[in-house]
Design a protein around this motif. Sequence first.
Motif, PDB file in Angstrom:
ATOM      1  N   CYS A  23       0.940  -1.264   0.486  1.00 19.59           N
ATOM      2  CA  CYS A  23       0.020   0.012  -0.162  1.00 19.59           C
ATOM      3  C   CYS A  23       1.142   1.600  -0.177  1.00 19.59           C
ATOM      4  O   CYS A  23       1.977   1.216   0.297  1.00 19.59           O
ATOM      5  CB  CYS A  23      -1.273   0.036   1.162  1.00 19.59           C
ATOM      6  SG  CYS A  23      -1.836   1.715   1.799  1.00 19.59           S
ATOM      7  N   LYS A  24       0.706   2.199  -0.976  1.00 22.72           N
ATOM      8  CA  LYS A  24       1.139   3.548  -0.987  1.00 22.72           C
ATOM      9  C   LYS A  24       0.285   5.041   0.205  1.00 22.72           C
ATOM     10  O   LYS A  24       0.743   5.838  -0.039  1.00 22.72           O
ATOM     11  CB  LYS A  24       1.959   4.048  -2.524  1.00 22.72           C
ATOM     12  CG  LYS A  24       2.136   2.865  -3.058  1.00 22.72           C
ATOM     13  CD  LYS A  24       1.853   3.655  -4.962  1.00 22.72           C
ATOM     14  CE  LYS A  24       3.414   2.866  -5.178  1.00 22.72           C
ATOM     15  NZ  LYS A  24       4.909   3.488  -5.410  1.00 22.72           N
ATOM     16  N   CYS A  25      -0.206   3.892   0.914  1.00 23.28           N
ATOM     17  CA  CYS A  25      -1.167   4.993   1.545  1.00 23.28           C
ATOM     18  C   CYS A  25      -0.244   6.041   1.801  1.00 23.28           C
ATOM     19  O   CYS A  25      -0.460   7.339   2.162  1.00 23.28           O
ATOM     20  CB  CYS A  25      -1.931   4.858   2.425  1.00 23.28           C
ATOM     21  SG  CYS A  25      -3.647   5.036   2.802  1.00 23.28           S
ATOM     22  N   VAL A  67       0.044   8.841  -0.545  1.00 21.96           N
ATOM     23  CA  VAL A  67      -1.178   9.117  -1.120  1.00 21.96           C
ATOM     24  C   VAL A  67      -1.450  10.601   0.049  1.00 21.96           C
ATOM     25  O   VAL A  67      -1.880  11.501  -0.859  1.00 21.96           O
ATOM     26  CB  VAL A  67      -1.741   8.486  -1.646  1.00 21.96           C
ATOM     27  CG1 VAL A  67      -2.975   8.758  -1.551  1.00 21.96           C
ATOM     28  CG2 VAL A  67      -1.624   7.409  -2.948  1.00 21.96           C
ATOM     29  N   CYS A  79      -0.529   3.310  -7.208  1.00 26.89           N
ATOM     30  CA  CYS A  79      -0.336   2.059  -6.742  1.00 26.89           C
ATOM     31  C   CYS A  79      -1.025   1.306  -7.280  1.00 26.89           C
ATOM     32  O   CYS A  79      -1.610   0.830  -7.956  1.00 26.89           O
ATOM     33  CB  CYS A  79      -0.884   2.271  -5.584  1.00 26.89           C
ATOM     34  SG  CYS A  79      -1.560   0.335  -4.376  1.00 26.89           S
ATOM     35  N   LEU A  86      -1.857  -1.100  -6.401  1.00 31.79           N
ATOM     36  CA  LEU A  86      -2.957  -2.503  -5.877  1.00 31.79           C
ATOM     37  C   LEU A  86      -4.518  -1.487  -6.245  1.00 31.79           C
ATOM     38  O   LEU A  86      -5.615  -2.286  -6.284  1.00 31.79           O
ATOM     39  CB  LEU A  86      -2.918  -2.208  -4.677  1.00 31.79           C
ATOM     40  CG  LEU A  86      -1.791  -3.332  -4.109  1.00 31.79           C
ATOM     41  CD1 LEU A  86      -1.783  -3.111  -2.743  1.00 31.79           C
ATOM     42  CD2 LEU A  86      -1.473  -5.023  -5.064  1.00 31.79           C
ATOM     43  N   PHE A  87      -4.521  -0.689  -7.008  1.00 32.70           N
ATOM     44  CA  PHE A  87      -5.802   0.368  -6.528  1.00 32.70           C
ATOM     45  C   PHE A  87      -6.396   0.238  -8.122  1.00 32.70           C
ATOM     46  O   PHE A  87      -6.012  -0.143  -8.887  1.00 32.70           O
ATOM     47  CB  PHE A  87      -5.274   1.773  -7.078  1.00 32.70           C
ATOM     48  CG  PHE A  87      -6.106   2.820  -7.924  1.00 32.70           C
ATOM     49  CD1 PHE A  87      -7.107   3.104  -6.258  1.00 32.70           C
ATOM     50  CD2 PHE A  87      -6.656   3.392  -9.118  1.00 32.70           C
ATOM     51  CE1 PHE A  87      -8.318   4.144  -6.306  1.00 32.70           C
ATOM     52  CE2 PHE A  87      -7.612   3.882  -8.753  1.00 32.70           C
ATOM     53  CZ  PHE A  87      -8.371   4.388  -7.613  1.00 32.70           C
ATOM     54  N   CYS A 103      -7.432  -3.316  -4.277  1.00 35.76           N
ATOM     55  CA  CYS A 103      -7.764  -2.286  -3.474  1.00 35.76           C
ATOM     56  C   CYS A 103      -8.811  -1.631  -4.161  1.00 35.76           C
ATOM     57  O   CYS A 103      -9.224  -1.239  -5.089  1.00 35.76           O
ATOM     58  CB  CYS A 103      -6.761  -1.980  -2.167  1.00 35.76           C
ATOM     59  SG  CYS A 103      -6.923  -1.047  -1.587  1.00 35.76           S
ATOM     60  N   TRP A 158      -7.835  -2.552   1.017  1.00 34.91           N
ATOM     61  CA  TRP A 158      -6.202  -3.128   1.220  1.00 34.91           C
ATOM     62  C   TRP A 158      -6.018  -1.746   2.169  1.00 34.91           C
ATOM     63  O   TRP A 158      -5.569  -2.448   3.349  1.00 34.91           O
ATOM     64  CB  TRP A 158      -5.644  -2.911   0.386  1.00 34.91           C
ATOM     65  CG  TRP A 158      -3.887  -4.237   0.394  1.00 34.91           C
ATOM     66  CD1 TRP A 158      -3.311  -3.658   0.476  1.00 34.91           C
ATOM     67  CD2 TRP A 158      -4.266  -4.978   1.219  1.00 34.91           C
ATOM     68  NE1 TRP A 158      -2.201  -4.054   0.598  1.00 34.91           N
ATOM     69  CE2 TRP A 158      -2.849  -5.331   1.543  1.00 34.91           C
ATOM     70  CE3 TRP A 158      -5.165  -6.767   1.423  1.00 34.91           C
ATOM     71  CZ2 TRP A 158      -2.737  -6.112   1.922  1.00 34.91           C
ATOM     72  CZ3 TRP A 158      -4.512  -7.563   2.418  1.00 34.91           C
ATOM     73  CH2 TRP A 158      -3.700  -7.558   2.700  1.00 34.91           C
ATOM     74  N   GLY A 159      -6.113  -0.503   2.227  1.00 41.80           N
ATOM     75  CA  GLY A 159      -5.589  -0.028   2.413  1.00 41.80           C
ATOM     76  C   GLY A 159      -6.550   1.906   3.507  1.00 41.80           C
ATOM     77  O   GLY A 159      -6.899   1.284   3.004  1.00 41.80           O
ATOM     78  N   PRO A 160      -5.433   1.995   4.231  1.00 44.30           N
ATOM     79  CA  PRO A 160      -6.424   3.044   5.133  1.00 44.30           C
ATOM     80  C   PRO A 160      -7.069   4.236   3.909  1.00 44.30           C
ATOM     81  O   PRO A 160      -8.023   4.597   4.555  1.00 44.30           O
ATOM     82  CB  PRO A 160      -5.510   4.017   6.029  1.00 44.30           C
ATOM     83  CG  PRO A 160      -4.290   3.637   5.449  1.00 44.30           C
ATOM     84  CD  PRO A 160      -3.879   1.910   4.887  1.00 44.30           C
ATOM     85  N   CYS A 161      -6.331   4.507   2.817  1.00 42.58           N
ATOM     86  CA  CYS A 161      -6.780   5.802   1.844  1.00 42.58           C
ATOM     87  C   CYS A 161      -8.071   4.636   1.420  1.00 42.58           C
ATOM     88  O   CYS A 161      -8.581   6.115   0.754  1.00 42.58           O
ATOM     89  CB  CYS A 161      -5.414   6.058   1.111  1.00 42.58           C
ATOM     90  SG  CYS A 161      -4.189   6.591   1.952  1.00 42.58           S
ATOM     91  N   MET A 162      -8.645   3.593   1.079  1.00 47.44           N
ATOM     92  CA  MET A 162      -9.362   3.235   0.715  1.00 47.44           C
ATOM     93  C   MET A 162     -10.860   2.311   1.492  1.00 47.44           C
ATOM     94  O   MET A 162     -11.516   3.005   0.703  1.00 47.44           O
ATOM     95  CB  MET A 162      -9.016   2.216  -0.233  1.00 47.44           C
ATOM     96  CG  MET A 162     -10.093   1.293  -1.147  1.00 47.44           C
ATOM     97  SD  MET A 162     -10.359   2.363  -2.698  1.00 47.44           S
ATOM     98  CE  MET A 162      -9.424   2.117  -4.036  1.00 47.44           C
ATOM     99  N   CYS A 199      -7.655   7.330  -2.184  1.00 45.02           N
ATOM    100  CA  CYS A 199      -7.845   6.429  -3.062  1.00 45.02           C
ATOM    101  C   CYS A 199      -9.258   6.330  -3.082  1.00 45.02           C
ATOM    102  O   CYS A 199      -9.694   6.066  -3.908  1.00 45.02           O
ATOM    103  CB  CYS A 199      -7.146   4.936  -2.637  1.00 45.02           C
ATOM    104  SG  CYS A 199      -5.494   5.061  -2.768  1.00 45.02           S
TER     105      CYS A 199
HETATM  106  S1  SF4 Z   1      -5.664   2.217  -0.036  1.00 45.58           S
HETATM  107 FE1  SF4 Z   1      -4.926   0.468  -1.360  1.00 45.58          FE
HETATM  108  S2  SF4 Z   1      -5.138   1.866  -3.254  1.00 45.58           S
HETATM  109 FE2  SF4 Z   1      -4.902   3.655  -1.848  1.00 45.58          FE
HETATM  110  S3  SF4 Z   1      -2.328   3.285  -1.669  1.00 45.58           S
HETATM  111 FE3  SF4 Z   1      -3.013   2.155  -0.091  1.00 45.58          FE
HETATM  112  S4  SF4 Z   1      -3.372  -0.050  -0.488  1.00 45.58           S
HETATM  113 FE4  SF4 Z   1      -3.087   1.282  -3.362  1.00 45.58          FE
END
Ligand code: SF4
Lengths: 395, 338, 104
Positions: free
Chosen positions: A335-337, A340, A350, A352-353, A357, A363-367, A374
């Motif tokens: 995750c690149k949160c 981001v 990212c 995974l975007f 995710c 998957w990550g906190p920004c989603m 995200c």
């Molecule tokens: S929240 Fe999801 S899409 Fe956003 S950076 Fe993390 S893994 Fe990637």
Amino acid sequence: MDLPKEIEILFRENSELAKKLSEEISKLTPKVIEKTGLERIKIMNFCGTHEWTTTHYGIRSLMPEEVELIAGPGCPVCVTPSSDIKNMIKLAMDGYVVYTFGDAYKLPTVSHYKEGIGSLASAKASGADVRIVYSFVDAIEDAKTHGKPSVFFGLGFETTAPSYAVLFKKEVIPKNLMFYSSLKLTAPAAIYAIKIHKMSKRSPVSGVIGPGHVSTIVGSKGWDFFPEEFGIPAVVSGFEPVDILTAVLTILKDLYTGKAKLTDLEYKRVVTRDGNIYAQDAVREIFRTTDTIWRGIGNIPNSGLDLRDPFKEFNAKLQLNIKENPWDYDLPPGCKCNEVTLGTAYPTDCPLFMKACTPSRPWGPCMVSLEGSCAVWARFGSSQRVLNLMKEVRE
Amino acid sequence: MRKMDKITIAHGNGGKETQQLLQRYLFSKLPEELKRTPGGVGIDYPDDGALVSNLVISTDSHTVNPYFFPGGSIGKLAVSGTLNDVIMMGGRPTAILDSIIVSEGFPLPSLDKIIDDMISVLREYKIPLIGGDFKVIPSDSMKGIVINTVGLGISKRPIVDKIRPGDSIIVTGPIGTHGAVIAALQYGIGTSLESDAKPLMKLLDLFEKFDQDIHAARDPTRGGLAATLNEWAQLSGEMIVVEEKKIPVLEEVKSISSMTGIDPLSLASEGVGVIALPSEKENEVLEELNKLGFTPAVIGRVLNPKDIENNSLVILRTLAGGTRILEMPVGDIVPRIC
Amino acid sequence: MCWAVPAKVISIESDLIATVDLGGNTIKKVAVGVDNVRLGDFVMVHAGVIISKLSKEEVIENIKFIAEQIREVSEITGEDPEKTVKEYTDSMYKLLGQLDEKNG
Ligand code: SF4
């Protein structure tokens, strides 16, 4: 004369002036680009409410393509780590009455506390006593009436800290109400964000919209470091659409003239150079600075506040022996949160975007939370999307 | 769905969560032919109610905290809300049924007052109450009171919501008032505001007079104007553009919403209609509404988007002249400090 | 992160608690987070606490500040600064005038 009404008419509902400022911004932008050689002009805000004004009033749709308004780490919903929410859920499930602001009520944890419980809202659904309040004052009054063991989820930045401090100072907190501090300081996070930007390959932040209401407390002088240390123009701005547009115009002008400075006149109707000394004293008396964890970013030294020793009987973390969780689980592998959140990467960077995710399987906190970058991109696409929309509705 | 997932209050907010939940656990399980009667309108088409030949039927369960509020009570709300659903389908209400569920320990005087409020609306509009049910639930399994009502009405020309490009969107009065009153009560804010809860009976005259022209009519209760417009946009695939400046909102509602950070567009109205009709008829309809004692405003129009990416969207031209997507309300509607 | 709204102080209960009107008779009890708040003061309220005062004079300063920005930008973009600034100031004072009329 009704001052609030006046402000509403002059600075909020004044679409004529907004249009004029937006035209000036469009005229000035190519000149700035020509002169500075910047490809894009990134302007960062450090306040969730600035971000709110920007989206709520559609300010991005009033910007030329090259001017990008980005959100820095500046709202509790974006920066409160999962571990804090989990701790509060635990207290609620253990039978404490938990008071929270609406902002944190819906905020999901990255992984569930227990199957089916991933926010204070769902803890409430499982029978916990979670109460949304408008203020700490309201929580105090309520806690007094029922006398049950209770905990207040003390979110906030410099602006909110005094609301707790003045009440602790006057000793009006009932014995059954404990305080869980999740208080954060803006400046250390802002410095952190700008430093990361300086190092990133992407075009760096060219200007800063300084948090107006934090400034009412700390004073506009709290932001001198932007121009002085980083050579970035900053404008302490109010929260009406006209305020933000004026701030952008001023930053562009400073970029053009090459004079990076701090402008503290834009929100002079509320902010002074030295801030609210009364509140500063109260905060200093009640709280000490600590290291603290930011959602999606990690630990930032001296960026948090917690109750001082004389108030330890109110400190939920001490009294209930709550361990701070390590931050790593906030940022799952891949995750690149963090980038981001700091605005150095777009969600689409990212891998995974929208693959591993998505909003329904974050998957990550920004989603996870609706306000996360995200999740916003997943729903609306980039801010470019808004510009395309404009074409439909313009006649 | 995870094994332990539970219902939260947000599932009942009338916005996205409610839509998703119903789609998943109800609508998707029913075969198409069981979603309506032959030739009728049923849950295959989310409107205010159902249609069985020319009979309009609508049902709604009412809960509100507190039960009594300035301008009404749950009793008034339960009757006028259901009457409004019938009216918004173009039906002239003929009768209602009620079902009251109350918890053990509920104060009788409060129940008495609530039922008085129901009856006073029925008397005023001469609507018979032709049936009902009354249940008590143990105090450990429910608190307070829930009132379900069913409304019946007859319509010569039912209004099955279908907005079309070129339509104007009209609201019959200031929005968000009921929701603001309730928010103020919940968060200890003093206000002189009263709920707008009332049956919109007079709108029937308008609907009958312009029976060829009304393409859609709804009362924006739960989820507010934002939910109504989004449902219309989704149903039709068209795009709705609204001008924030033209949306009437009372000063008091503005203050309550600016204090709590709750958008008036997602606050419930209980005595306001939203109507879509061809823009050529706009002026005539406005005039008629004014005559009927409403304070109407044209707030936007329906477009056929050039780019299919923009289908089913509601676009708001903001007070500042900017543009943004007006989303279906999500989550609980709660105050914020950020 | 700081949602704050302007309000008027309508009563002062103690050096800790005051009551404010947020317009249209919207009343809320709040904590006092500033020095010597007075009856009738306009203040900013955040999360139930008064965080600062709001001043009429500074609103005028605000208007002037924007004028200054418009002037400087016009100089850069090659418009007539006098004209753009005048247009701006006229429209602002017109709005203020309308407001005064409304308030009688
Ligand atoms: S929240 Fe999801 S899409 Fe956003 S950076 Fe993390 S893994 Fe990637």
